[in-house]
Design a protein around this motif. Sequence first.
Motif, PDB file in Angstrom:
ATOM      1  N   VAL A 177       0.826  -1.555   0.012  1.00  0.00           N
ATOM      2  CA  VAL A 177       0.137  -0.536  -0.130  1.00  0.00           C
ATOM      3  C   VAL A 177       0.921   1.299   0.410  1.00  0.00           C
ATOM      4  CG1 VAL A 177      -1.495   0.633   1.343  1.00  0.00           C
ATOM      5  CG2 VAL A 177      -2.149  -1.591   1.311  1.00  0.00           C
ATOM      6  N   ALA A 178       1.742   0.993   1.107  1.00  0.00           N
ATOM      7  CA  ALA A 178       2.541   2.386   0.577  1.00  0.00           C
ATOM      8  C   ALA A 178       3.614   2.840  -0.664  1.00  0.00           C
ATOM      9  CB  ALA A 178       3.725   2.053   1.870  1.00  0.00           C
ATOM     10  N   GLY A 179       4.290   1.625  -0.727  1.00  0.00           N
ATOM     11  CA  GLY A 179       5.140   1.783  -1.900  1.00  0.00           C
ATOM     12  C   GLY A 179       3.915   2.557  -3.108  1.00  0.00           C
ATOM     13  N   SER A 180       2.513   1.152  -3.613  1.00  0.00           N
ATOM     14  CA  SER A 180       2.147   1.690  -4.375  1.00  0.00           C
ATOM     15  C   SER A 180       1.328   3.113  -4.360  1.00  0.00           C
ATOM     16  CB  SER A 180       0.584   0.861  -4.689  1.00  0.00           C
ATOM     17  OG  SER A 180      -0.214   0.987  -5.809  1.00  0.00           O
ATOM     18  N   LEU A 181       0.673   3.513  -3.577  1.00  0.00           N
ATOM     19  CA  LEU A 181       0.078   4.883  -3.271  1.00  0.00           C
ATOM     20  C   LEU A 181       1.357   6.004  -3.404  1.00  0.00           C
ATOM     21  CD1 LEU A 181      -2.448   4.718   0.258  1.00  0.00           C
ATOM     22  CD2 LEU A 181      -2.507   5.446  -2.437  1.00  0.00           C
ATOM     23  N   THR A 182       2.918   5.996  -2.564  1.00  0.00           N
ATOM     24  CA  THR A 182       3.680   6.672  -2.834  1.00  0.00           C
ATOM     25  C   THR A 182       3.657   6.777  -4.681  1.00  0.00           C
ATOM     26  OG1 THR A 182       4.488   6.104  -1.169  1.00  0.00           O
ATOM     27  CG2 THR A 182       6.516   7.003  -2.371  1.00  0.00           C
ATOM     28  N   ALA A 183       4.303   5.840  -5.030  1.00  0.00           N
ATOM     29  CA  ALA A 183       4.238   5.429  -6.785  1.00  0.00           C
ATOM     30  C   ALA A 183       3.553   6.589  -7.733  1.00  0.00           C
ATOM     31  CB  ALA A 183       4.775   4.138  -7.330  1.00  0.00           C
ATOM     32  N   MET A 184       1.664   6.218  -6.881  1.00  0.00           N
ATOM     33  CA  MET A 184       1.152   6.865  -7.765  1.00  0.00           C
ATOM     34  C   MET A 184       0.818   8.871  -6.997  1.00  0.00           C
ATOM     35  SD  MET A 184      -1.766   4.226  -8.896  1.00  0.00           S
ATOM     36  CE  MET A 184      -2.024   3.859  -6.709  1.00  0.00           C
ATOM     37  N   LEU A 185       1.005   8.767  -6.078  1.00  0.00           N
ATOM     38  CA  LEU A 185       1.252   9.986  -5.699  1.00  0.00           C
ATOM     39  C   LEU A 185       1.719  10.957  -6.098  1.00  0.00           C
ATOM     40  CD1 LEU A 185      -0.871   9.337  -2.112  1.00  0.00           C
ATOM     41  CD2 LEU A 185      -1.681  10.429  -3.955  1.00  0.00           C
ATOM     42  N   SER A 186       2.904  10.190  -6.368  1.00  0.00           N
ATOM     43  CA  SER A 186       4.458  11.364  -6.568  1.00  0.00           C
ATOM     44  C   SER A 186       5.098  11.924  -7.506  1.00  0.00           C
ATOM     45  CB  SER A 186       5.861  10.768  -5.555  1.00  0.00           C
ATOM     46  OG  SER A 186       5.658   9.554  -6.521  1.00  0.00           O
ATOM     47  N   ALA A 187       4.236  10.985  -8.952  1.00  0.00           N
ATOM     48  CA  ALA A 187       3.778  11.415 -10.659  1.00  0.00           C
ATOM     49  C   ALA A 187       3.316  11.956 -10.787  1.00  0.00           C
ATOM     50  CB  ALA A 187       4.435   9.719 -10.611  1.00  0.00           C
ATOM     51  N   VAL A 188       1.547  12.308 -10.030  1.00  0.00           N
ATOM     52  CA  VAL A 188       0.696  12.647 -11.033  1.00  0.00           C
ATOM     53  C   VAL A 188       0.818  14.113  -9.782  1.00  0.00           C
ATOM     54  CG1 VAL A 188      -1.059  12.672 -10.512  1.00  0.00           C
ATOM     55  CG2 VAL A 188      -0.811  10.612 -11.041  1.00  0.00           C
ATOM     56  N   GLY A 189       0.851  13.917  -8.741  1.00  0.00           N
ATOM     57  CA  GLY A 189       1.260  15.024  -7.648  1.00  0.00           C
ATOM     58  C   GLY A 189       2.612  15.658  -8.323  1.00  0.00           C
ATOM     59  N   ILE A 190       3.911  15.560  -8.866  1.00  0.00           N
ATOM     60  CA  ILE A 190       5.039  16.129  -9.771  1.00  0.00           C
ATOM     61  C   ILE A 190       4.319  17.087 -10.566  1.00  0.00           C
ATOM     62  CG2 ILE A 190       6.991  16.646 -10.193  1.00  0.00           C
ATOM     63  CD1 ILE A 190       8.001  14.649  -8.037  1.00  0.00           C
ATOM     64  N   LEU A 221      -2.317  -5.619  -9.325  1.00  0.00           N
ATOM     65  CA  LEU A 221      -3.658  -5.328  -8.856  1.00  0.00           C
ATOM     66  C   LEU A 221      -4.191  -4.769  -7.482  1.00  0.00           C
ATOM     67  CD1 LEU A 221      -6.285  -7.223  -8.124  1.00  0.00           C
ATOM     68  CD2 LEU A 221      -4.981  -8.268  -6.708  1.00  0.00           C
ATOM     69  N   LEU A 222      -3.504  -3.826  -7.318  1.00  0.00           N
ATOM     70  CA  LEU A 222      -3.744  -2.376  -6.548  1.00  0.00           C
ATOM     71  C   LEU A 222      -3.877  -1.564  -7.607  1.00  0.00           C
ATOM     72  CD1 LEU A 222      -3.913  -2.083  -3.699  1.00  0.00           C
ATOM     73  CD2 LEU A 222      -1.777  -0.744  -2.936  1.00  0.00           C
ATOM     74  N   THR A 223      -3.007  -1.049  -8.096  1.00  0.00           N
ATOM     75  CA  THR A 223      -3.000  -0.137  -9.091  1.00  0.00           C
ATOM     76  C   THR A 223      -4.080  -0.189  -9.830  1.00  0.00           C
ATOM     77  OG1 THR A 223      -0.482   0.174  -9.354  1.00  0.00           O
ATOM     78  CG2 THR A 223      -1.830   1.435 -10.313  1.00  0.00           C
ATOM     79  N   ALA A 224      -4.799  -1.061 -10.240  1.00  0.00           N
ATOM     80  CA  ALA A 224      -6.014  -1.442 -10.962  1.00  0.00           C
ATOM     81  C   ALA A 224      -7.033  -0.682  -9.893  1.00  0.00           C
ATOM     82  CB  ALA A 224      -5.603  -2.699 -11.843  1.00  0.00           C
ATOM     83  N   LEU A 225      -7.124  -1.144  -9.098  1.00  0.00           N
ATOM     84  CA  LEU A 225      -8.120  -0.890  -8.250  1.00  0.00           C
ATOM     85  C   LEU A 225      -8.210   0.446  -8.249  1.00  0.00           C
ATOM     86  CD1 LEU A 225      -8.601  -4.051  -5.981  1.00  0.00           C
ATOM     87  CD2 LEU A 225      -9.864  -3.351  -7.601  1.00  0.00           C
ATOM     88  N   ILE A 226      -7.047   1.137  -7.612  1.00  0.00           N
ATOM     89  CA  ILE A 226      -7.086   2.964  -6.720  1.00  0.00           C
ATOM     90  C   ILE A 226      -6.639   3.835  -7.343  1.00  0.00           C
ATOM     91  CG2 ILE A 226      -6.574   1.840  -4.632  1.00  0.00           C
ATOM     92  CD1 ILE A 226      -3.753   2.763  -4.458  1.00  0.00           C
ATOM     93  N   ALA A 227      -5.808   3.262  -8.957  1.00  0.00           N
ATOM     94  CA  ALA A 227      -5.817   4.756  -9.862  1.00  0.00           C
ATOM     95  C   ALA A 227      -7.129   5.319 -10.053  1.00  0.00           C
ATOM     96  CB  ALA A 227      -5.049   3.897 -11.141  1.00  0.00           C
ATOM     97  N   PRO A 228      -7.849   4.874 -10.044  1.00  0.00           N
ATOM     98  CA  PRO A 228      -9.068   6.013 -11.032  1.00  0.00           C
ATOM     99  C   PRO A 228      -9.158   7.059  -9.650  1.00  0.00           C
ATOM    100  CG  PRO A 228      -9.356   4.416 -11.716  1.00  0.00           C
ATOM    101  CD  PRO A 228      -8.491   3.673 -10.398  1.00  0.00           C
ATOM    102  N   TYR A 229      -9.191   6.388  -8.579  1.00  0.00           N
ATOM    103  CA  TYR A 229      -9.384   7.228  -7.235  1.00  0.00           C
ATOM    104  C   TYR A 229      -7.892   8.612  -7.095  1.00  0.00           C
ATOM    105  CZ  TYR A 229     -13.310   3.678  -6.432  1.00  0.00           C
ATOM    106  OH  TYR A 229     -13.954   2.672  -6.788  1.00  0.00           O
TER     107      TYR A 229
END
Length: 235
Positions: free
Chosen positions: A104-117, A221-229
Amino acid sequence: MIEIWSYLAEGPLLWLTATLIAYLAGDWMFRASGRKPWMNPVLLAVLLLAGLLTVTGTNYETYFEGAQFVHFMLGPATIALAVPLYGNLHHVKRLALPILAALVAGSLTAMLSAVGIGWALGLRAETLLSLAPKSTTAPVALGISEQIGGSPTLTAVLVILTGIIGAITVTPLLNAMKITDWRARGFATGVAAHGIGTARAFQVNETAGAFAGIGMGLNALLTALIAPYVARLFL
């Protein structure tokens, strides 16, 4: 010679062969360098192919017509992620809580950091959506990008860059952080740098490679579930 080249360039086997030769050449250079991380075989293969396409004036559509078999094999390769997961199921069950927390920590960090920047830099919406799945293995990332309104083509480029950068930096970075547990090293690599990072993990240590495969599969699997949110937070 020009006529012969024009004839060969239209044949699909030429570019499939060129792709395989480029990777074999990259792998040979990687081994000859003493397996230096910055001599990543995928990076070298990309550079060799890019140079060949530039010199010959070949467009991407012509190249892909021949190399699409490699693209097709991404699907079976993704399904094959079940093999290391099944083989290490006892480890997953025993370490379920730490693995879940790291995932959860790794997946969220990967998405939030990239999209946030990207959002802070004023990138347009389609580009932000294309960034969200960049740490996921290519077949899954392309599907996620298309589903949430991103550009699959741009996502493919970002996925490759993420994997290559991860594979090059992961070993010196984890060494500098004094992380010695091969399970932790491998899992972090798989979550952050998907298939290319997993290949690098297998080159370093078999246990690290196995856990990298687990991390890559679970992150997909996790990215597919939470990426839209996650995408909605910045749109």
